[in-house]
Design an enzyme around this catalytic site. Structure first.
Site, short mmCIF file in Angstrom:
data_model
loop_
_atom_site.label_atom_id
_atom_site.label_comp_id
_atom_site.label_asym_id
_atom_site.label_seq_id
_atom_site.Cartn_x
_atom_site.Cartn_y
_atom_site.Cartn_z
N ASP A 195 -7.56 -4.60 0.13
CA ASP A 195 -8.43 -3.63 -0.52
C ASP A 195 -9.65 -3.52 0.36
OD1 ASP A 195 -8.81 -1.79 -2.69
OD2 ASP A 195 -10.48 -3.02 -3.32
N SER A 196 -9.98 -2.32 0.69
CA SER A 196 -11.07 -2.10 1.63
C SER A 196 -11.87 -0.89 1.20
CB SER A 196 -10.54 -1.92 3.06
OG SER A 196 -9.55 -0.90 3.08
N THR A 242 0.83 -1.19 0.00
CA THR A 242 0.00 0.00 0.00
C THR A 242 0.87 1.25 0.00
OG1 THR A 242 -1.76 1.21 1.16
CG2 THR A 242 -0.16 0.04 2.52
N PHE A 262 -9.06 7.73 9.19
CA PHE A 262 -8.93 8.32 7.86
C PHE A 262 -10.11 7.86 7.01
CE2 PHE A 262 -6.71 4.30 7.96
CZ PHE A 262 -7.01 3.69 6.75
N GLY A 263 -10.17 8.34 5.79
CA GLY A 263 -11.28 7.96 4.91
C GLY A 263 -12.61 8.46 5.45
N TYR A 264 -13.57 7.57 5.53
CA TYR A 264 -14.92 7.93 5.97
C TYR A 264 -15.11 7.77 7.48
CZ TYR A 264 -15.72 7.42 0.96
OH TYR A 264 -15.64 7.55 -0.41
N ASP A 265 -14.02 7.54 8.21
CA ASP A 265 -14.11 7.25 9.65
C ASP A 265 -14.90 8.26 10.47
OD1 ASP A 265 -12.71 4.95 9.15
OD2 ASP A 265 -10.91 5.52 10.25
N LYS A 293 -3.06 3.82 6.31
CA LYS A 293 -3.42 2.40 6.26
C LYS A 293 -2.21 1.55 6.63
CE LYS A 293 -5.90 0.70 2.83
NZ LYS A 293 -6.28 0.12 1.51
#
Length: 205
Positions: free
Chosen positions: A75-76, A13, A159-162, A18
């Site tokens: 992949d998430s 990655t 991070f992301g949509y957290d 991540k």
């Protein structure tokens, strides 16, 4: 005792946050963890798959063949029921190819603007794949973490949509939970627990 070379795994990655999460999850296994930044001129693996499993395998095999080491890749993404599973495999680029977390969150909020709380159910998915130095997939695992999407940010962690993803039973988002708690509850943590035994067996073979 295993040789140092066999106890090492490279994380497939380029997402720094991540990578930190994955390294922390691998820590208790006594495995040496490296990332792609430690290898020169590693080409980008295109995530052309239509499923999390396909993309995880593409990254694991592609990077393993280049760095010639064991590679663990995941992949998430987020799947929202009211959006028929979107953003799904496009979670990292939901708002466009160069989207930031903020861009993606803003698009998600806009897409869910008319959706009531009781219809905001969602789940994070993580599929993790382990490839040997020749690029053969040797182990896989997948798991999920269920929750719902809020209408505004709560917390600044993760991070992301957290900051928008709430675990109803805890009344907290991933953005509010301490890293130690998220490490136990997240989709990535659950998938890593599933693959841990196979990972150790592979690295000791």
């Amino acid at each position: 005792m295993m040789a140092e070379s066999n106890r090492m795994v490279v994380l497939g990655t380029r997402n720094h946050k991540k990578g930190i999460e994955l390294a922390a999850l691998l820590g208790p296994l006594g495995i040496t963890v490296r990332d792609l930044s430690e290898f020169a001129d590693v080409p980008e693996v295109e995530e052309t798959g239509t499923t999390f499993a396909e993309n995880a395998a593409l990254k694991a095999t592609g990077y393993a063949r280049y760095v010639k080491h064991w590679v663990l890749a995941d992949d998430s993404g987020l799947c929202v029921d009211a959006l028929k599973g979107a953003p799904g495999v496009y979670s990292a680029r939901y708002a466009g190819p160069s989207a930031t977390d903020e861009d993606n969150n803003q698009r998600l909020l806009a897409d869910l603007a008319s959706v009531p709380t009781e219809r905001r159910s969602s789940h994070y998915v993580c599929h993790v794949a382990l490839a040997d130095p020749a690029g053969n997939i040797r182990a896989r695992a997948e798991d999920v973490c269920c929750g719902r999407m809020l209408t505004e940010y709560h917390g600044t962690g993760g991070f992301g949509y957290d900051p928008l993803f709430e675990l109803p039973e805890y009344h907290r988002t991933f953005g509010e939970l301490a890293p130690e708690v998220k490490k136990c509850l997240s989709h990535r943590a659950r998938a890593m627990r599933k693959i841990a035994f196979e990972l150790l067996v592979c690295l000791s073979s």
